[in-house]
Design a protein around this motif. Structure first.
Motif, PDB file in Angstrom:
ATOM      1  N   MET A   1       2.345  -2.062   7.803  1.00 19.39           N
ATOM      2  CA  MET A   1       3.699  -1.514   7.971  1.00 19.39           C
ATOM      3  C   MET A   1       4.023  -1.261   6.744  1.00 19.39           C
ATOM      4  SD  MET A   1       6.077  -2.241  10.275  1.00 19.39           S
ATOM      5  CE  MET A   1       6.692  -1.306   9.087  1.00 19.39           C
TER       6      MET A   1
ATOM      7  N   ASP B   1       4.005  -3.706   3.148  1.00 17.00           N
ATOM      8  CA  ASP B   1       4.266  -5.129   3.397  1.00 17.00           C
ATOM      9  C   ASP B   1       2.972  -5.813   2.825  1.00 17.00           C
ATOM     10  OD1 ASP B   1       3.422  -3.674   5.733  1.00 17.00           O
ATOM     11  OD2 ASP B   1       3.641  -5.384   6.958  1.00 17.00           O
ATOM     12  N   HIS B   2       1.959  -5.070   2.717  1.00 15.81           N
ATOM     13  CA  HIS B   2       0.608  -5.620   2.407  1.00 15.81           C
ATOM     14  C   HIS B   2       0.362  -5.727   0.924  1.00 15.81           C
ATOM     15  CE1 HIS B   2      -0.626  -6.481   6.426  1.00 15.81           C
ATOM     16  NE2 HIS B   2       0.267  -5.733   6.680  1.00 15.81           N
TER      17      HIS B   2
ATOM     18  N   ASP C   1      -4.560  -5.493  10.402  1.00 12.46           N
ATOM     19  CA  ASP C   1      -3.602  -5.122  11.366  1.00 12.46           C
ATOM     20  C   ASP C   1      -4.214  -4.221  12.580  1.00 12.46           C
ATOM     21  OD1 ASP C   1      -1.622  -6.158   9.575  1.00 12.46           O
ATOM     22  OD2 ASP C   1      -0.377  -4.455   9.611  1.00 12.46           O
TER      23      ASP C   1
ATOM     24  N   HIS D   1      -0.683 -10.132  10.562  1.00 15.48           N
ATOM     25  CA  HIS D   1       0.698 -10.873  10.596  1.00 15.48           C
ATOM     26  C   HIS D   1       0.510 -12.004  11.739  1.00 15.48           C
ATOM     27  CE1 HIS D   1       2.877  -7.495   8.881  1.00 15.48           C
ATOM     28  NE2 HIS D   1       1.925  -6.698   9.371  1.00 15.48           N
TER      29      HIS D   1
HETATM   30 ZN    ZN Z   1       1.205  -4.960   8.568  1.00 16.83          ZN
END
Ligand code: ZN
Length: 335
Positions: free
Chosen positions: A1, A138-139, A235, A274
């Motif tokens: 994301m 987000d990473h 992911d 996640h």
């Molecule tokens: Zn992610």
């Protein structure tokens, strides 16, 4: 994301509750055990605090907002830091070998990256390197903190990831700023080293690095630890309890990749991008989800229809708000 700020206001700002953490820890895949969030309250027998080894006193534990699970695989420990929901429950994996720590991924929010750094310091070993799994914000946003706290650690990623960050990273950060303010990075911290595909040994631990394109992201690293029989899927695989991010129309190729992961023999433990580690059966559940999402995407003319239909198809999965975000980005791209 992630590349847009849609829906983020609805993420809880609260830290993981104790009950939530206990549920996480109880549901964690063996041999992972949970570290308590807080010094308050009596420890449960199934939980372990990180005080068993010399020099590992976890000074940050009393106020920690995220959760940490630790898996012991012979001489190797895998520490998984899991952010609270407002950080998208993103993981930072810390592979502790005999002499050093290798960090994978850097968190969305600086506060959580700071918790990661403080935790790593309790391990009493230098950070050999930091490896970024893919170019979603987000990473990597929190790499700003990790590189400040560990200035000697080189930052690696697959060839192409740094280019993606240089091209789009600052715009991504700017899109998050109205929501997160100074909790999001102020600048892009891009990897400076390219990680080679294939087998290599780092601190005596064998890694088999794999490059995947066109799945949850355009370009994604996965790592096999063949001696520990752990697959670090990031992911590519999602928890069977949660929605997956479906941000781009790569459904068919994502399924092909999942089939290839399924063909790997003996990798029962999978760490994911996640939430807590999962059993290999999560490959199947992710495949089911992606196939259904593809069909719904084909039948849905707009983001709202896609989002509502996907939520209706999987009413028991957590993080329905992730579906809204996926829908917005999926339908923003040309079809
Ligand atoms: Zn992610």
């Amino acid at each position: 994301m992630l590349s847009s700020n849609s829906g983020f206001q609805r993420f809880s700002q609260a830290a993981l509750s104790r009950s939530r953490f206990l549920r996480l820890a109880a549901g964690a895949l063996l041999p992972f055990v949970g570290l308590r969030l807080s010094a308050a309250g009596a420890p449960k027998p199934e939980l372990a605090q990180n005080t068993g080894a010399p020099g590992t006193k976890d000074a940050a534990a009393p106020g920690r907002m995220g959760a940490i699970l630790v898996g012991q695989f012979g001489p190797v420990k895998i520490h998984s830091y899991l952010s609270p929901a407002d950080g998208l429950q993103v993981n930072t994996q810390m592979i502790e070998g005999p002499n050093a720590v290798v960090i994978f991924d850097g968190q969305l929010l600086l506060t959580y990256a700071d918790e990661v750094a403080s935790y790593v310091q309790t391990l009493g070993k230098p950070v050999d390197r930091i490896i970024l799994s893919h170019a979603h914000t987000d990473h990597w946003s929190g790499l700003q903190v990790l590189t400040e706290r560990f200035p000697d650690a080189r930052v690696f990623a697959l060839d192409g990831i740094a280019d993606q960050l240089h091209a789009r990273g600052q715009a991504r950060l700017d899109s998050f700023r109205p929501i997160y303010g100074d909790r999001i990075a102020t600048k892009v911290t891009a990897p400076t080293e390219i990680i080679a595909e294939g087998v290599q040994r780092i601190d005596g631990i064998t890694y088999d690095f794999r490059r995947f394109v066109d799945a949850e992201s355009d370009l994604q690293l996965a790592a096999l630890l063949p001696e520990q029989k752990v697959l670090m899927a990031f992911d590519l695989v999602f928890s069977p309890n949660e929605h997956a991010f479906t941000l781009v129309d790569h459904f068919d190729h994502w399924v092909i990749i999942l089939e290839s992961l399924k063909a790997l023999q003996g990798y029962d433990t999978i760490t994911i991008g996640h939430d807590t580690p999962v059993h290999r059966s999560a490959i199947d559940s992710t495949m089911t989800y992606v196939k259904r999402a593809k069909a719904i995407h084909a039948a849905s003319a707009d983001a709202k229809t896609y989002s509502e239909s996907l939520k209706a198809a999987f009413p028991d999965l957590q993080h329905a708000e992730w579906v809204d975000l996926s829908a917005k980005l999926l339908y923003a791209a040309p079809r």
